[in-house]
Each structure stands twice: as C-alpha cells, then as structure tokens.
Motif scaffolding. Structure first.
Motif, PDB file in Angstrom:
ATOM      1  N   PHE A  36       5.654   6.885  -2.820  1.00 54.26           N
ATOM      2  CA  PHE A  36       4.352   7.546  -2.873  1.00 54.26           C
ATOM      3  C   PHE A  36       3.616   7.192  -4.162  1.00 54.26           C
ATOM      4  N   PHE A  37       4.305   7.267  -5.302  1.00 54.91           N
ATOM      5  CA  PHE A  37       3.631   6.998  -6.573  1.00 54.91           C
ATOM      6  C   PHE A  37       3.199   5.539  -6.683  1.00 54.91           C
ATOM      7  N   GLU A  38       3.978   4.617  -6.130  1.00 56.29           N
ATOM      8  CA  GLU A  38       3.563   3.211  -6.105  1.00 56.29           C
ATOM      9  C   GLU A  38       2.326   3.051  -5.218  1.00 56.29           C
ATOM     10  N   GLN A  39       2.360   3.708  -4.066  1.00 58.20           N
ATOM     11  CA  GLN A  39       1.248   3.666  -3.115  1.00 58.20           C
ATOM     12  C   GLN A  39      -0.016   4.271  -3.742  1.00 58.20           C
ATOM     13  N   ALA A  40       0.156   5.376  -4.444  1.00 56.68           N
ATOM     14  CA  ALA A  40      -0.982   6.044  -5.076  1.00 56.68           C
ATOM     15  C   ALA A  40      -1.630   5.118  -6.107  1.00 56.68           C
ATOM     16  N   GLU A  41      -0.818   4.467  -6.917  1.00 55.57           N
ATOM     17  CA  GLU A  41      -1.348   3.568  -7.944  1.00 55.57           C
ATOM     18  C   GLU A  41      -2.154   2.437  -7.307  1.00 55.57           C
ATOM     19  N   GLU A  42      -1.612   1.848  -6.258  1.00 53.30           N
ATOM     20  CA  GLU A  42      -2.319   0.771  -5.553  1.00 53.30           C
ATOM     21  C   GLU A  42      -3.625   1.288  -4.939  1.00 53.30           C
ATOM     22  N   THR A  43      -3.577   2.473  -4.400  1.00 55.11           N
ATOM     23  CA  THR A  43      -4.768   3.054  -3.767  1.00 55.11           C
ATOM     24  C   THR A  43      -5.833   3.369  -4.809  1.00 55.11           C
ATOM     25  N   PHE A  44      -5.422   3.858  -5.977  1.00 53.88           N
ATOM     26  CA  PHE A  44      -6.385   4.147  -7.044  1.00 53.88           C
ATOM     27  C   PHE A  44      -7.100   2.871  -7.492  1.00 53.88           C
ATOM     28  N   VAL A  45      -6.379   1.762  -7.554  1.00 56.67           N
ATOM     29  CA  VAL A  45      -7.003   0.481  -7.921  1.00 56.67           C
ATOM     30  C   VAL A  45      -8.073   0.114  -6.885  1.00 56.67           C
ATOM     31  N   LYS A  46      -7.733   0.270  -5.616  1.00 50.70           N
ATOM     32  CA  LYS A  46      -8.693  -0.017  -4.546  1.00 50.70           C
ATOM     33  C   LYS A  46      -9.893   0.930  -4.610  1.00 50.70           C
ATOM     34  N   MET A  47      -9.631   2.193  -4.928  1.00 54.29           N
ATOM     35  CA  MET A  47     -10.721   3.170  -5.036  1.00 54.29           C
ATOM     36  C   MET A  47     -11.646   2.821  -6.198  1.00 54.29           C
ATOM     37  N   ASP A  48     -11.072   2.410  -7.321  1.00 49.03           N
ATOM     38  CA  ASP A  48     -11.894   2.012  -8.469  1.00 49.03           C
ATOM     39  C   ASP A  48     -12.826   0.856  -8.089  1.00 49.03           C
ATOM     40  N   LYS A  49     -12.275  -0.106  -7.353  1.00 49.48           N
ATOM     41  CA  LYS A  49     -13.072  -1.253  -6.919  1.00 49.48           C
ATOM     42  C   LYS A  49     -14.182  -0.804  -5.957  1.00 49.48           C
ATOM     43  N   ALA A  50     -13.824   0.067  -5.019  1.00 53.51           N
ATOM     44  CA  ALA A  50     -14.818   0.563  -4.058  1.00 53.51           C
ATOM     45  C   ALA A  50     -15.904   1.376  -4.762  1.00 53.51           C
ATOM     46  N   LEU A  51     -15.548   2.092  -5.808  1.00 52.46           N
ATOM     47  CA  LEU A  51     -16.547   2.852  -6.584  1.00 52.46           C
ATOM     48  C   LEU A  51     -17.540   1.911  -7.246  1.00 52.46           C
ATOM     49  N   ILE A  52     -17.026   0.855  -7.845  1.00 53.17           N
ATOM     50  CA  ILE A  52     -17.908  -0.133  -8.492  1.00 53.17           C
ATOM     51  C   ILE A  52     -18.867  -0.731  -7.474  1.00 53.17           C
ATOM     52  N   GLN A  53     -18.360  -0.971  -6.267  1.00 50.04           N
ATOM     53  CA  GLN A  53     -19.169  -1.561  -5.202  1.00 50.04           C
ATOM     54  C   GLN A  53     -20.024  -0.517  -4.469  1.00 50.04           C
ATOM     55  N   ARG A  54     -19.843   0.758  -4.829  1.00 50.26           N
ATOM     56  CA  ARG A  54     -20.556   1.869  -4.189  1.00 50.26           C
ATOM     57  C   ARG A  54     -20.297   1.890  -2.680  1.00 50.26           C
ATOM     58  N   ASN A  55     -19.050   1.591  -2.308  1.00 57.86           N
ATOM     59  CA  ASN A  55     -18.667   1.486  -0.903  1.00 57.86           C
ATOM     60  C   ASN A  55     -18.076   2.828  -0.443  1.00 57.86           C
ATOM     61  N   LEU A  56     -18.945   3.676   0.047  1.00 61.22           N
ATOM     62  CA  LEU A  56     -18.530   5.021   0.459  1.00 61.22           C
ATOM     63  C   LEU A  56     -17.558   4.986   1.642  1.00 61.22           C
ATOM     64  N   GLU A  57     -17.764   4.057   2.543  1.00 59.64           N
ATOM     65  CA  GLU A  57     -16.888   3.969   3.723  1.00 59.64           C
ATOM     66  C   GLU A  57     -15.438   3.666   3.313  1.00 59.64           C
ATOM     67  N   ASP A  58     -15.269   2.686   2.419  1.00 59.91           N
ATOM     68  CA  ASP A  58     -13.922   2.371   1.940  1.00 59.91           C
ATOM     69  C   ASP A  58     -13.322   3.545   1.182  1.00 59.91           C
ATOM     70  N   LEU A  59     -14.133   4.187   0.357  1.00 59.89           N
ATOM     71  CA  LEU A  59     -13.647   5.337  -0.399  1.00 59.89           C
ATOM     72  C   LEU A  59     -13.164   6.450   0.528  1.00 59.89           C
ATOM     73  N   SER A  60     -13.908   6.692   1.582  1.00 57.67           N
ATOM     74  CA  SER A  60     -13.513   7.718   2.538  1.00 57.67           C
ATOM     75  C   SER A  60     -12.180   7.363   3.195  1.00 57.67           C
ATOM     76  N   GLY A  61     -12.032   6.114   3.615  1.00 54.19           N
ATOM     77  CA  GLY A  61     -10.803   5.672   4.258  1.00 54.19           C
ATOM     78  C   GLY A  61      -9.605   5.740   3.330  1.00 54.19           C
ATOM     79  N   LEU A  62      -9.802   5.325   2.086  1.00 51.33           N
ATOM     80  CA  LEU A  62      -8.714   5.373   1.102  1.00 51.33           C
ATOM     81  C   LEU A  62      -8.357   6.820   0.758  1.00 51.33           C
ATOM     82  N   GLY A  63      -9.371   7.669   0.675  1.00 50.53           N
ATOM     83  CA  GLY A  63      -9.113   9.092   0.436  1.00 50.53           C
ATOM     84  C   GLY A  63      -8.315   9.699   1.576  1.00 50.53           C
TER      85      GLY A  63
END
Length: 133
Positions: A36-63
């Motif tokens: 879980f903690f490995e998965q969370a770290e990877e997901t946070f990296v993806k969320m950071d990238k989606a935030l920079i891109q202002r990609n709400l759809e990806d953020l919702s899916g990752l959340g």
C-alpha cells in the motif's frame, strides 16, 4: 493492537491481521501494508503531475484508486482525503454539489493531497514500528 488513533479503523485492520498465520510472522498483512505505501507513493507522483497539468479527470481517477486501497486497509484519514480529491476532480464538492470553478477544485485537491501525503507519512512511521521493519 496498537492505538493508531483516528488514522486507522481498528475493526477493519484487525480483520486483516487475523488473516496472518502467526503474529510473529505477519506473512499476510505485512506485505499488504508495505505494498500500500509503495502504491501510495507512486500514486502521489502521478497526482502531482496531474495537478501541474490541471487534469481533473486523472486526479479524480487516482483519488478513487487510492481511496479504495486505503479503505480496504481501514486507513481512514487517507481514504477521506482521497474522497475529496475524487469529488473535486469531478467538479463536485464533498457533498456532491456542482463546483464549476476549476481553480477552486484544484485548490481543494492540492489541500487534500498535501494532507493525504502527510497522513500517509505519519501512518507509515506507525506501521514500521508495529511491523518492526
């Protein structure tokens, strides 16, 4: 069972611990929690990238993804933050009302993501003590 406070639903987490063959080994629960903690770290990296891109759809899916994983383990605070990320990624408030302002949504997601990261770090420390890794 240690007291994880309101970070962990003790009922759910106890059920996971009961799946272990022995308390000394924790051959079922420990890999699950580590993963879980490995998965969370990877997901946070993806969320950071989606935030920079202002990609709400990806953020919702990752959340949604991380919400499910954290809920399965009973990690309440992380689950709750991920619910906020999922909702605002859909341009909805936590109550399901429409929130058409993307800047508001991104601000709420940023706050929830920062809280999720902080809660994950805190809980990981507690789990390292519990599992002795």
């Amino acid at each position: 069972m240690p007291d994880f406070g309101d970070h962990v639903d003790n009922g759910i987490f106890s059920q996971i611990l009961e799946m272990d063959d022995s308390e000394a080994d924790r051959d079922f629960s420990m890999p699950l929690v580590l993963n879980f903690f490995e998965q969370a770290e990877e997901t946070f990296v993806k969320m950071d990238k989606a935030l920079i891109q202002r990609n709400l759809e990806d953020l919702s899916g990752l959340g949604h993804f991380l919400k499910g994983s954290s809920a399965t383990l009973g990690f309440n605070k992380i689950r709750d933050s991920c619910q906020i990320i999922q909702q605002y990624g859909h341009k909805q408030t936590i109550d399901g009302a429409s929130e058409p302002n993307e800047d508001v949504c991104l601000k709420k997601i940023t706050e929830a993501l920062n809280k999720a990261k902080s809660d994950t770090s805190h809980l990981e420390g507690k789990m390292k003590q519990f599992f002795k890794w």
